[in-house]
Design a protein around this motif. Structure first.
Motif, short mmCIF file in Angstrom:
data_model
loop_
_atom_site.label_atom_id
_atom_site.label_comp_id
_atom_site.label_asym_id
_atom_site.label_seq_id
_atom_site.Cartn_x
_atom_site.Cartn_y
_atom_site.Cartn_z
N CYS A 115 0.85 -1.22 0.00
CA CYS A 115 0.00 0.00 0.00
C CYS A 115 0.87 1.25 0.00
O CYS A 115 0.58 2.24 -0.68
N GLU A 116 1.97 1.22 0.78
CA GLU A 116 2.87 2.37 0.84
C GLU A 116 3.56 2.59 -0.50
O GLU A 116 3.70 3.75 -0.95
N ILE A 117 3.95 1.50 -1.18
CA ILE A 117 4.58 1.61 -2.49
C ILE A 117 3.60 2.17 -3.51
O ILE A 117 3.93 3.03 -4.34
N ASN A 118 2.36 1.67 -3.47
CA ASN A 118 1.35 2.12 -4.42
C ASN A 118 1.02 3.60 -4.26
O ASN A 118 0.53 4.25 -5.21
N ASN A 119 1.27 4.16 -3.07
CA ASN A 119 0.99 5.58 -2.83
C ASN A 119 2.19 6.48 -3.10
O ASN A 119 2.10 7.69 -2.90
N ARG A 120 3.31 5.90 -3.52
CA ARG A 120 4.51 6.69 -3.80
C ARG A 120 4.52 7.13 -5.26
O ARG A 120 4.06 6.41 -6.15
N SER A 121 5.10 8.30 -5.46
CA SER A 121 5.20 8.84 -6.83
C SER A 121 6.58 8.63 -7.43
O SER A 121 6.77 8.80 -8.63
N ASP A 122 7.56 8.28 -6.56
CA ASP A 122 8.92 8.10 -7.07
C ASP A 122 9.27 6.65 -7.33
O ASP A 122 10.27 6.35 -7.96
N LEU A 123 8.47 5.73 -6.85
CA LEU A 123 8.69 4.31 -7.05
C LEU A 123 7.46 3.71 -7.71
O LEU A 123 6.35 3.74 -7.14
N LEU A 124 7.65 3.20 -8.96
CA LEU A 124 6.54 2.65 -9.75
C LEU A 124 5.36 3.64 -9.81
O LEU A 124 4.23 3.31 -9.40
N PRO A 125 5.62 4.84 -10.28
CA PRO A 125 4.51 5.81 -10.37
C PRO A 125 3.41 5.33 -11.32
O PRO A 125 3.69 4.76 -12.38
N ASP A 126 2.18 5.54 -10.91
CA ASP A 126 1.00 5.13 -11.69
C ASP A 126 0.93 3.63 -11.90
O ASP A 126 0.22 3.15 -12.79
N ILE A 127 1.69 2.89 -11.14
CA ILE A 127 1.66 1.42 -11.22
C ILE A 127 1.08 0.90 -9.90
O ILE A 127 1.51 1.30 -8.82
N THR A 128 0.13 0.02 -9.99
CA THR A 128 -0.46 -0.56 -8.79
C THR A 128 -0.03 -2.02 -8.67
O THR A 128 -0.26 -2.81 -9.59
N LEU A 129 0.61 -2.33 -7.54
CA LEU A 129 1.01 -3.71 -7.28
C LEU A 129 -0.13 -4.45 -6.60
O LEU A 129 -0.80 -3.92 -5.71
N GLY A 130 -0.29 -5.69 -7.00
CA GLY A 130 -1.25 -6.55 -6.32
C GLY A 130 -0.52 -7.64 -5.56
O GLY A 130 0.70 -7.77 -5.65
N ALA B 44 9.81 -4.51 -5.40
CA ALA B 44 9.27 -3.32 -6.06
C ALA B 44 10.37 -2.57 -6.82
O ALA B 44 10.16 -2.13 -7.96
N HIS B 45 11.53 -2.45 -6.22
CA HIS B 45 12.65 -1.77 -6.90
C HIS B 45 13.12 -2.57 -8.11
O HIS B 45 13.54 -1.98 -9.13
N ALA B 46 13.08 -3.90 -8.02
CA ALA B 46 13.47 -4.72 -9.17
C ALA B 46 12.49 -4.52 -10.33
O ALA B 46 12.92 -4.38 -11.49
N ILE B 47 11.19 -4.49 -10.04
CA ILE B 47 10.19 -4.25 -11.10
C ILE B 47 10.37 -2.85 -11.67
O ILE B 47 10.28 -2.64 -12.89
N HIS B 48 10.64 -1.89 -10.79
CA HIS B 48 10.87 -0.52 -11.24
C HIS B 48 12.04 -0.47 -12.21
O HIS B 48 12.02 0.27 -13.21
N GLY B 49 13.08 -1.23 -11.93
CA GLY B 49 14.25 -1.24 -12.81
C GLY B 49 13.96 -1.83 -14.18
O GLY B 49 14.70 -1.56 -15.13
N ILE B 50 12.89 -2.63 -14.29
CA ILE B 50 12.56 -3.25 -15.57
C ILE B 50 11.68 -2.34 -16.43
O ILE B 50 11.93 -2.14 -17.62
N ILE B 51 10.64 -1.78 -15.84
CA ILE B 51 9.62 -1.07 -16.65
C ILE B 51 9.74 0.45 -16.59
O ILE B 51 8.99 1.14 -17.27
N CYS B 52 10.66 0.97 -15.79
CA CYS B 52 10.78 2.42 -15.65
C CYS B 52 12.18 2.88 -16.05
O CYS B 52 13.16 2.17 -15.86
N ASN B 53 12.22 4.10 -16.61
CA ASN B 53 13.49 4.76 -16.84
C ASN B 53 13.55 5.99 -15.96
O ASN B 53 12.77 6.13 -15.02
N GLU B 54 14.42 6.93 -16.30
CA GLU B 54 14.61 8.09 -15.42
C GLU B 54 13.41 9.03 -15.43
O GLU B 54 13.24 9.82 -14.51
#
Length: 776
Positions: free
Chosen positions: A17-32, A336-346
Motif C-alpha cells: 500500500c505504501e509503495i502504491n501511494n509513492r510517486s517516485d517508485l513505480l509511479p501510476d503502477i499498482t502492485l497486487g 518493487a525496486h526490481a520491477i521498477h528497474g525493468i519497466i521504468c526509466n529516469e
C-alpha cells in the motif's frame, strides 16, 4: 493461529500500500498481491508453490483490479518464514526463474546458487549467526557446553556451522541432541534427562520457537540445575519466551530493532467488516475476541461490534520489537525496486511492458537502495545481505516482567576482529551479575600445562606441573616453555630468572679459610728464611746446601702465594696466571729438592776411594740443574699459552639451576703436560731420596725428602680424582688445597727438623755432631 506470523503477512500488505501511494517508485503502477498460508509445513509449501506457478485462485486477494498476465504466474514471492519450507519452494521456483525473497529463512544451505539460483533473502545466513554465537561463547570463557537443535534444515545446518566455528574457537560440546515437536514424547523426556545429568551449565539452543517451548515445559516438570541458555535468533526475539522465567538471562543474536512509521495504525485499522473479507483476518478476529463473526458457531457468542482491537495485548498488535517485520518490509521493497528497474526509466514507467520473472531475478542482483525507515538493502553474489545482529539479553524489568534488552552487537561490516562487542551489563540466570562458569576442567594456572584426558574432548584435561627447567607464564598453556640456557625457573615455575653465577669469591667462607692458610704458609716460609739467614754460617745450614735451601724457601713462598690467584672471578689474565704460575713455581720447588737430593747422594760417593764425582755437582752445576728443569716447564707453559691458553667461561652443564664461572683449560693436553712434568720430577726426587735413606742420620736429610715427596705424590694423586669429580667452585678449592697441602708437606718435612735444632737444640748445631763424632 500464530499472531506474529499474521503480523508479517499484514506488514507485506502495508508495504505494498505504501509503495502504491509513492510517486517516485513505480509511479501510476499498482502492485497486487496474493497471500498463502503454508502452515510452516513442507507439503503445504510445495502446494503453495505450485499455485503460484499455475495462477490458481488465491486464498486472499484484496486487489480485484490486478492485471492478469498471459502466463498467469506470480512474478515474485516473499517468504517463506521457515528454512525447510523455503528450501522446498526454492526448488520448485528455480526451474521457472521465479525469484523468491525470504524474510526469515536463515539456513546456510540456501546460499548455494547452483541449487537455489532464484533465492534471495533479507535475513543473514546462519553461517554468520553460528560464527557470532561461537565468538560470544568464547568471549565469556565457556569451553564446555551442551547443544540442542531442531531436527529440521534450520537446526541441522545451523548447528553444523556452529560446531565447526566452535571447534575453531577451542570450544568443546558435551552433547548435541536433536528434537522436533512432532517426535514422540519419549524423545523429549530423554532430551530433558540428558540436560539434567550434564555437567555443562551453558546450552546453545539452535531451535525453532515451538520446539524450544516444548523443551522448557518438559524441563519445568522436575528440578533442573541452573542453565544459561544461548539462543538462536528464531526464539530469542519471540515474545512467548517473555513469559517463561526459566529463560531469564538467555543470550542470543536477533535482528536489529526497527521502527516502521504508520505500521501500527495500519494493523489496528481493522473492523469486523474488513475482517470478514479475508479468512485469515476472520480467524484472527474470532480467535482474539472469542466470538463469531458469521454467527454459525454453536456455543460461541456473536461478535457485536464492541470489540476493541486497540485493547488487545498479543504479538499482532505488539510493534515494540519490529525485527523480522522489518525484514518483510525490506523484502517487499526489494521486489518493487526490481520491477521498477525493468519497466521504468529516469522519466517515466511503461505499464504496458510485459516481463518475465527471470528479469526480476536479474534486477534483484543489482538493487541497492535505502528504505524509508533508513535501512540499506542490497544482495551479494549469493543473494544474501550483510549480517548485522543485536546481542539480546532476557532481563527482568523493575515490575518483575521479562524484557528484550540489547547488550551488544555483531556486525560483519566492521573491521576484522571488531565485529563483536558487548556494550552493556548482562543479566545471567538466577539474576546473578557474575559470568557463570562452564568448563570441563578448571584452568591450569601458570607453572602447569594441560594434558588431555584420554578418550575425552580436548577441553577435559589434567594440569601437569612443568618439567624441570620449563615454565608456563599463562593459564591453560598446552606446552611449557624451556628457559634460555642462562635462566632457570622460579619456585612457582611461572617465570625465568637469571641463574646465580657461582665462583670461589673472596668473601666466601671457604675462600677466606684457604687465604688464611696460604698467607700463613707464605709467612712461615719467610720466617724460616729469616732463621736460616740469621744462622747461615752455622754448620747445619751450610751442610744442607744453603744456596738451594734459600731458593727452595723462595719457591715455597711463591707456591703458597700462587694459590691466591685461584680465588676471585675468573678473567683472562687470572686464568692464564694461575695455571702457569702454579706449574713454574712447583717445578722450581721440586727442582731445588731434586738438586739437594742429588748433592746428598754425590757427597757420599766422594768418600769412596778414587771418586771425583763431586766436582761435577758443585754450585754452578746445581744452579744449572734447577734452571734446566724449570726452563723445560716454562717452555711447556709458553707452548700451551700460545696454542690454546686457559680462558674464562660460563659452565651451564654441570648444574642445571646455576652457572659455574670457571677457567677453561683451553688445551687439556697442555694442562696435563704441566701436571705430568711436575709428577715426573716428584717421582724422580722420591726415588733418589729413597736410595739415600740409609746414609748417616745426623747429616742425611734424604729421609725427610722421601717423606715429603711421599706426601707430595699422595696429595696430587688424590687431587686428580677429586679435581675431576668436584662440582663448581669446589673444583678450584680442591686445586688450592692440593697446592697448600703439598707446599706445607715440603716445608714442614724438610725445614722443620733443621729449625728445631737451630732454635731449640743449638748444642747439636756443631760440625762434630753432624759428622757423627759425638756420641748420641
Amino acid at each position: 493461529m500464530d499472531f506474529r506470523q499474521l503480523r508479517f503477512a499484514r506488514a507485506m500488505e502495508f508495504t505494498i500500500c505504501e509503495i502504491n501511494n509513492r510517486s517516485d517508485l513505480l509511479p501510476d503502477i499498482t502492485l497486487g498481491y496474493q497471500i498463502y498460508d503454508s502452515c510452516s509445513d513442507v507439503q503445504m509449501a510445495i502446494k503453495v508453490a505450485l499455485q503460484c506457478e499455475n495462477g490458481l485462485d488465491p486464498v486472499f486477494n484484496d486487489t480485484s483490479s490486478c492485471f492478469k498476465s498471459a502466463a498467469a504466474t506470480v512474478p515474485a514471492v516473499v517468504g517463506d518464514s521457515t528454512s525447510s519450507a523455503s528450501i522446498s519452494m526454492a526448488r520448485m521456483f528455480g526451474p521457472f526463474g521465479i525469484p523468491q525473497v525470504s524474510h526469515s529463512a536463515t539456513c546456510a544451505c540456501l546460499t548455494d546458487k547452483n541449487q537455489f539460483p532464484t533465492f534471495f533473502r533479507t535475513v543473514p545466513s546462519d553461517q554468520h549467526q553460528a560464527a557470532a554465537l561461537a565468538r560470544m561463547v568464547k568471549y565469556f570463557g565457556w569451553t564446555w557446553i551442551g547443544a540442542v537443535r531442531s531436527d529440521t534444515d534450520y537446526g541441522n545446518y545451523g548447528m553444523t556451522a556452529f560446531l565447526k566455528a566452535a571447534q575453531e574457537e577451542g570450544i568443546c560440546v558435551e552433547y548435541c541432541e536433536a528434537y522436533v515437536r512432532t517426535q514422540p514424547r519419549s524423545k523429549l523426556e530423554s532430551l530433558a534427562d540428558v540436560i539434567r545429568r550434564s555437567s555443562s551449565r551453558v546450552i546453545v539452543a539452535f531451535l525453532h520457537a515451538p520446539d524450544m517451548k516444548c523443551i522448557t515445559e518438559e524441563l519445568a516438570r522436575k528440578p533442573v540445575p541452573p542453565i544459561q541458555w544461548i539462543a538462536s535468533q528464531s526464539w530469542i526475539i519471540h515474545p512467548d519466551f517473555l513469559k517463561i522465567n526459566m529463560c531469564a538471562g538467555a543470550l542470543g543474536f536477533g535482528f536489529p530493532r526497527s521502527v516502521i512509521p504508520s505500521l501500527r495504525e495500519f494493523l489496528l485499522h481493522l473492523s469486523p467488516e474488513k475482517a470478514l473479507k479475508s479468512p485469515l483476518l476472520t480467524e484472527f478476529w474470532e480467535s482474539s475476541f472469542s466470538c463469531s463473526l458469521k454467527g454459525s458457531s454453536k456455543g460461541v457468542r456473536q461478535c457485536d461490534g464492541s470489540e476493541d482491537i486497540r485493547a488487545l495485548q498479543n504479538p499482532y498488535t505488539d510493534t515494540s520489537q519490529l525485527r523480522t517485520t522489518n525484514l518483510v518490509y525490506k523484502a517487499t521493497y526489494a521486489i518493487a525496486h526490481a520491477i521498477h528497474g525493468i519497466i521504468c526509466n529516469e522519466t517515466q514507467c511503461d505499464k504496458t511492458i510485459t516481463f518475465a520473472p527471470w528479469q526480476i531475478q536479474h534486477q534483484l542482483k543489482r538493487v541497492n537502495f535505502t528504505t524509508k525507515n533508513g535501512y540499506r538493502v542490497n544482495f551479494d553474489s549469493s543473494g544474501d545481505p550483510e549480517a548485522v545482529y543485536e546481542l539480546i539479553n532476557l532481563q527482568f524489568k523493575k515490575d518483575g516482567a521479562l524484557d528484550f534488552v540489547t547488550v551488544g552487537y555483531y556486525d560483519t561490516t566492521k573491521p576484522r576482529g571488531q565485529e563483536f562487542k558487548v556494550t552493556s551489563a548482562v543479566s545471567w540466570f538466577g539474576g546473578q551479575n557474575e559470568v557463570p562458569v562452564s568448563v570441563c576442567s578448571e584452568s591450569c594456572p601458570p607453572g602447569t600445562r594441560k594434558a588431555v584426558q584420554k578418550g575425552r574432548p580436548v577441553c577435559c584435561y589434567d594440569c601437569i606441573p612443568c618439567a624441570e627447567g620449563e615454565i608456563s607464564n599463562k593459564t591453560d598453556l598446552l606446552d611449557c616453555l624451556r628457559c634460555p640456557p642462562e635462566f632457570w625457573p622460579n619456585s612457582m615455575q611461572d617465570s625465568c630468572l637469571p641463574k646465580p653465577v657461582e665462583f670461589l669469591s673472596w668473601d666466601d667462607t671457604l675462600a677466606i679459610i684457604l687465604t688464611v692458610f696460604s698467607i700463613t704458609g707464605a709467612f712461615m716460609s719467610v720466617c724460616v728464611t729469616a732463621v736460616f739467614y740469621k744462622h747461615r754460617t752455622s754448620p747445619i745450614v751450610r751442610a744442607n746446601n744453603s744456596e738451594l735451601s734459600f731458593l727452595l724457601l723462595f719457591s715455597l713462598t711463591l707456591c703458597f702465594l700462587c694459590s691466591l690467584t685461584f680465588i676471585g672471578r675468573p678473567s683472562e689474565w687470572s686464568c692464564t696466571l694461575r695455571h702457569t704460575t702454579f706449574g713454574i713455581t712447583f717445578v722450581l720447588c721440586i727442582s731445588c729438592v731434586l738438586g739437594k737430593t742429588v748433592v746428598v747422594l754425590m757427597a757420599f760417593r766422594t768418600t769412596l776411594p778414587g771418586s771425583n764425582v763431586m766436582k761435577w755437582f758443585g754450585p754452578p752445576q746445581q744452579r744449572l740443574i734447577v734452571l734446566s728443569f724449570t726452563l723445560i716447564q716454562v717452555i711447556i707453559c709458553v707452548v700451551w699459552l700460545k696454542l690454546s691458553p686457559p680462558f674464562p667461561f660460563r659452565n651451564l652443564k654441570h648444574y642445571k639451576e646455576k652457572i659455574i664461572l670457571e677457567c677453561g683449560l683451553g688445551s687439556a693436553v697442555g694442562f696435563w703436560a704441566v701436571l705430568s712434568y711436575i709428577g715426573l720430577l716428584a717421582l724422580l726426587c722420591f726415588i733418589l731420596a729413597f736410595l739415600a735413606r740409609k746414609l748417616p742420620d745426623n747429616f742425611n736429610e734424604a729421609k725427610y725428602i722421601t717423606f715429603s715427596m711421599l706426601i707430595f705424590c699422595a696429595v696430587w694423586i688424590t687431587f686428580i680424582s677429586a679435581y675431576v669429580s668436584s662440582p663448581g667452585k669446589f673444583t678450584v678449592a680442591v686445586e688450592i688445597f692440593a697446592i697448600l697441602a703439598s707446599s706445607f708437606g715440603l716445608s714442614i718435612c724438610i725445614f722443620a727438623p733443621k729449625c728445631f735444632i737451630i732454635v731449640f737444640r743449638p748444642e747439636h748445631n756443631t760440625k762434630k755432631h753432624l759428622t757423627c763424632k759425638v756420641p748420641p
